[in-house]
Each structure stands twice: as C-alpha cells, then as structure tokens.
Design a protein around this motif. Structure first.
Motif, short mmCIF file in Angstrom:
data_model
loop_
_atom_site.label_atom_id
_atom_site.label_comp_id
_atom_site.label_asym_id
_atom_site.label_seq_id
_atom_site.Cartn_x
_atom_site.Cartn_y
_atom_site.Cartn_z
N ALA A 73 42.25 59.40 37.24
CA ALA A 73 42.80 58.43 36.30
C ALA A 73 42.97 57.07 36.98
CB ALA A 73 44.14 58.93 35.76
N ASP A 74 43.42 57.07 38.23
CA ASP A 74 43.59 55.82 38.97
C ASP A 74 42.24 55.17 39.29
OD1 ASP A 74 46.33 56.06 38.86
OD2 ASP A 74 46.53 56.84 40.91
N VAL A 75 41.24 55.98 39.60
CA VAL A 75 39.89 55.45 39.86
C VAL A 75 39.40 54.72 38.60
CG1 VAL A 75 37.47 56.09 40.22
CG2 VAL A 75 39.25 57.09 41.66
N ASP A 76 39.58 55.35 37.44
CA ASP A 76 39.16 54.74 36.19
C ASP A 76 39.90 53.43 35.92
OD1 ASP A 76 37.62 55.12 33.56
OD2 ASP A 76 39.67 54.85 32.86
N LEU A 77 41.22 53.43 36.12
CA LEU A 77 42.02 52.23 35.93
C LEU A 77 41.54 51.12 36.86
CD1 LEU A 77 44.39 50.73 34.65
CD2 LEU A 77 45.86 51.77 36.40
N GLY A 78 41.26 51.46 38.12
CA GLY A 78 40.77 50.47 39.07
C GLY A 78 39.45 49.86 38.63
N ARG A 79 38.59 50.66 38.07
CA ARG A 79 37.31 50.15 37.57
C ARG A 79 37.51 49.17 36.44
NH1 ARG A 79 33.68 55.72 37.64
NH2 ARG A 79 33.57 55.89 39.91
N TRP A 80 38.44 49.48 35.52
CA TRP A 80 38.74 48.56 34.43
C TRP A 80 39.29 47.25 34.98
CZ3 TRP A 80 37.30 48.40 29.59
CH2 TRP A 80 36.95 49.56 28.93
N MET A 81 40.20 47.35 35.93
CA MET A 81 40.85 46.15 36.47
C MET A 81 39.87 45.28 37.25
SD MET A 81 44.56 47.70 37.43
CE MET A 81 45.32 46.10 37.72
N GLN A 82 38.85 45.87 37.83
CA GLN A 82 37.84 45.11 38.57
C GLN A 82 36.73 44.58 37.67
OE1 GLN A 82 36.47 47.79 41.58
NE2 GLN A 82 38.36 47.66 42.77
N GLY A 83 36.79 44.91 36.39
CA GLY A 83 35.78 44.43 35.46
C GLY A 83 34.47 45.18 35.53
#
Length: 60
Positions: free
Chosen positions: A23-33
C-alpha cells in the motif's frame, strides 16, 4: 483479484493490497507522479494561462 504491486493474495485489512508495504509503495508512486491519466488538455506551467501563452506566441 491479486495485489496490484506484487500479485499476492490481498489481505482484507489492506485490500486491494496484500500488506502495508505494498500500500505504501502504491502511495509513493502516486506522490511521485508515476501514475497519470491521459487527457487532451495542456498542463498549466507556473500558473501561466492560455491567454498568456497566446500573447507570448505573437511576439515570437
């Protein structure tokens, strides 16, 4: 449906992910665009408007 990050079975607590890590990996991907939705609109850069872009083209 499997975890979209690692393809393991999802954990109900973190659904659709298998763990907090995924879940955190996915969130990080969203935040990095890294995820993007296709659009026909041009992005606005530095708050510039279309009117400004049109006016600037007249001088070039």
């Amino acid at each position: 449906m499997s975890c979209p990050i690692c393809s393991k079975d999802p954990e109900p607590r973190y659904r659709p992910f298998c763990s907090k890590r995924c879940a955190d990996v996915d969130l990080g991907r969203w935040m990095q665009g890294k995820y993007a939705i296709a659009t026909e609109e041009r992005p606005v850069v530095d708050g510039a408007s279309d009117e400004f872009d049109d006016a600037a083209r007249k001088f070039h």
